[in-house]
Design a protein around this motif. Structure first.
Motif, short mmCIF file in Angstrom:
data_model
loop_
_atom_site.label_atom_id
_atom_site.label_comp_id
_atom_site.label_asym_id
_atom_site.label_seq_id
_atom_site.Cartn_x
_atom_site.Cartn_y
_atom_site.Cartn_z
N GLY A 35 0.80 -1.22 0.00
CA GLY A 35 0.00 0.00 0.00
C GLY A 35 0.83 1.27 0.00
N HIS A 36 2.15 1.13 -0.12
CA HIS A 36 3.03 2.30 -0.06
C HIS A 36 3.47 2.79 -1.43
N ALA A 37 2.96 2.19 -2.50
CA ALA A 37 3.34 2.60 -3.85
C ALA A 37 2.30 3.55 -4.42
N ALA A 38 2.77 4.57 -5.14
CA ALA A 38 1.84 5.52 -5.77
C ALA A 38 1.03 4.81 -6.85
N PRO A 39 -0.28 5.08 -6.92
CA PRO A 39 -1.11 4.41 -7.94
C PRO A 39 -0.62 4.68 -9.36
N GLU A 40 -0.08 5.87 -9.61
CA GLU A 40 0.43 6.18 -10.95
C GLU A 40 1.60 5.25 -11.30
N ALA A 41 2.45 4.97 -10.31
CA ALA A 41 3.60 4.09 -10.55
C ALA A 41 3.15 2.66 -10.78
N ILE A 42 2.12 2.23 -10.06
CA ILE A 42 1.59 0.88 -10.25
C ILE A 42 1.07 0.72 -11.68
N GLY A 43 0.27 1.67 -12.13
CA GLY A 43 -0.25 1.62 -13.48
C GLY A 43 0.85 1.63 -14.52
N ALA A 44 1.87 2.47 -14.31
CA ALA A 44 2.98 2.54 -15.26
C ALA A 44 3.73 1.22 -15.32
N LEU A 45 3.99 0.63 -14.17
CA LEU A 45 4.71 -0.64 -14.14
C LEU A 45 3.94 -1.73 -14.87
N LEU A 46 2.66 -1.84 -14.60
CA LEU A 46 1.85 -2.89 -15.21
C LEU A 46 1.75 -2.72 -16.72
N MET A 47 1.61 -1.51 -17.18
CA MET A 47 1.48 -1.29 -18.61
C MET A 47 2.81 -1.42 -19.35
N LEU A 48 3.91 -1.05 -18.70
CA LEU A 48 5.21 -1.28 -19.32
C LEU A 48 5.48 -2.77 -19.47
N LEU A 49 5.11 -3.54 -18.46
CA LEU A 49 5.26 -4.99 -18.55
C LEU A 49 4.41 -5.56 -19.67
N ARG A 50 3.21 -5.03 -19.82
CA ARG A 50 2.34 -5.52 -20.89
C ARG A 50 2.95 -5.22 -22.26
N MET A 51 3.47 -4.02 -22.43
CA MET A 51 4.07 -3.67 -23.72
C MET A 51 5.31 -4.51 -24.01
N LYS A 52 6.12 -4.74 -22.98
CA LYS A 52 7.36 -5.51 -23.16
C LYS A 52 7.09 -6.99 -23.32
N GLY A 53 6.11 -7.50 -22.56
CA GLY A 53 5.89 -8.93 -22.45
C GLY A 53 6.58 -9.47 -21.22
N GLU A 54 5.83 -10.13 -20.34
CA GLU A 54 6.38 -10.59 -19.08
C GLU A 54 7.32 -11.78 -19.28
N THR A 55 8.33 -11.87 -18.42
CA THR A 55 9.22 -13.03 -18.42
C THR A 55 8.80 -13.98 -17.31
N ALA A 56 9.30 -15.21 -17.39
CA ALA A 56 9.00 -16.20 -16.35
C ALA A 56 9.54 -15.74 -15.00
N ALA A 57 10.71 -15.12 -14.99
CA ALA A 57 11.30 -14.65 -13.73
C ALA A 57 10.43 -13.56 -13.11
N GLU A 58 9.88 -12.67 -13.93
CA GLU A 58 9.00 -11.62 -13.40
C GLU A 58 7.72 -12.21 -12.81
N ILE A 59 7.11 -13.13 -13.54
CA ILE A 59 5.87 -13.75 -13.04
C ILE A 59 6.15 -14.53 -11.76
N ALA A 60 7.25 -15.27 -11.73
CA ALA A 60 7.59 -16.03 -10.53
C ALA A 60 7.83 -15.10 -9.34
N GLY A 61 8.53 -14.00 -9.58
CA GLY A 61 8.79 -13.05 -8.49
C GLY A 61 7.53 -12.40 -7.96
#
Length: 316
Positions: A35-61
């Motif tokens: 709950g300590h992350a800014a909502p704007e940063a959460i959205g940015a992280l999720l959408m950057l991952l979508r554009m890049k394509g997630e790796t197995a290491a990211e999903i596992a982490g």
């Protein structure tokens, strides 16, 4: 580090950005769920991952950190996530398959969220599968019936809120995959359905990283773990902790989309006399693959036997 540091890693631009390591993914998800992350940063992280394509290491982490703050659940044999939207499917026949697996003596936990589509949750009562709202209710149902459904909003409210950011962002995020990889009761075996075929190997590799033993992932009806018996089926996953794949032949000659199958209800099919119709074959073929994931030899024979004798067994 703040979540902004992980956004920067992903978004620096061509030649400078990179994927997150498993440790970085763990820490970024820990920050998000705290709950300590800014909502704007959460959205940015999720959408950057979508554009890049997630790796197995990211999903596992991500799954590591999400599982670390999920409640302790009773021991089960088979994890069965259900996170498809359901728009392209008919009846949730796979619920009867899960019930057959439970009647083979295995403890089965279904968990999930299907967006605004009511088919799966409406089908639970029709299939005689109990709906739990707490750990205690889950334990009671597993002891009584060998099977229970625990909704994501009760299982993991923080992850549920992340999943529903789709309504804000307008796009699916990797949280859908993280939910499938949660395995909240730490079962030794898991079965998973996906809508997009590319995720089958991704989830198998993530499961290997997380140290799972047995997994089967298929492109199933509407994204659920449900085998269409009229089609050849590619299966990815793990056997004995190692990445594995197989191709299973079609079992029927019909060319039939599951959404076009009959409008029979789950109770009608369960109570009926048919052992060879399209829907019955679908139920037993799906159960057989789940039983194979649990280590049964001749799982198709066992699934057919369970189906043949289902009416003599007490309902859940």
């Amino acid at each position: 580090m703040s979540l902004a540091e992980y956004v920067r890693i992903l978004g620096r631009g061509p030649g400078r950005s990179r994927s997150l390591t498993r440790g970085e993914a763990q820490e970024s998800m820990r920050l998000i769920l705290s709950g300590h992350a800014a909502p704007e940063a959460i959205g940015a992280l999720l959408m950057l991952l979508r554009m890049k394509g997630e790796t197995a290491a990211e999903i596992a982490g991500f799954a590591d950190s999400a599982a670390a703050v999920s409640p302790a659940l009773p021991a089960i044999d088979l994890d069965w996530p259900s996170y498809a939207a359901g728009r392209t499917r008919g009846q949730p026949w796979f619920l009867l398959s899960a019930k057959l697996v439970a009647q083979a003596g295995h403890r089965v936990l279904l968990h999930g969220w299907n967006g605004g589509d009511p088919k799966v949750r409406a089908g639970l009562a029709d299939a005689g599968i109990g709906f739990a709202k707490s750990v205690d209710e889950t334990a009671h149902l597993l002891d009584r019936d060998g099977i229970a459904y625990l909704p994501l909003e009760y299982l993991h409210p923080r992850l549920f809120r992340l999943l529903n950011l789709r309504d804000v962002l307008g796009l699916r995020s990797c949280i859908n995959t993280v939910c499938r990889m949660l395995n909240p009761a730490r079962a030794g075996a898991s079965v998973q359905g996906v809508f997009h075929p590319s995720y089958r190997l991704l989830q198998a590799e993530a499961a290997e990283l997380r140290g799972w033993s047995s997994l089967s992932v298929i492109k199933g009806a509407g994204g659920e773990f449900e085998r269409n018996p009229a089609k050849e089926l590619a299966v990815f996953g793990l056997r004995d902790g190692r990445v594995w794949d197989a191709t299973l032949p079609a079992l029927r000659r019909e060319t039939l989309r599951l959404a076009e199958a009959s409008d029979r209800s789950l109770p009608d099919l369960w109570a009926g006399a048919s052992t060879t119709g399209f829907e019955a074959t679908l139920v037993t073929a799906t159960a057989a693959l789940a039983l194979d994931t649990l280590g049964h030899r001749d799982s198709d024979v066992l699934a057919n036997d369970l189906w043949t004798h289902r009416r003599s067994r007490p309902a859940a």
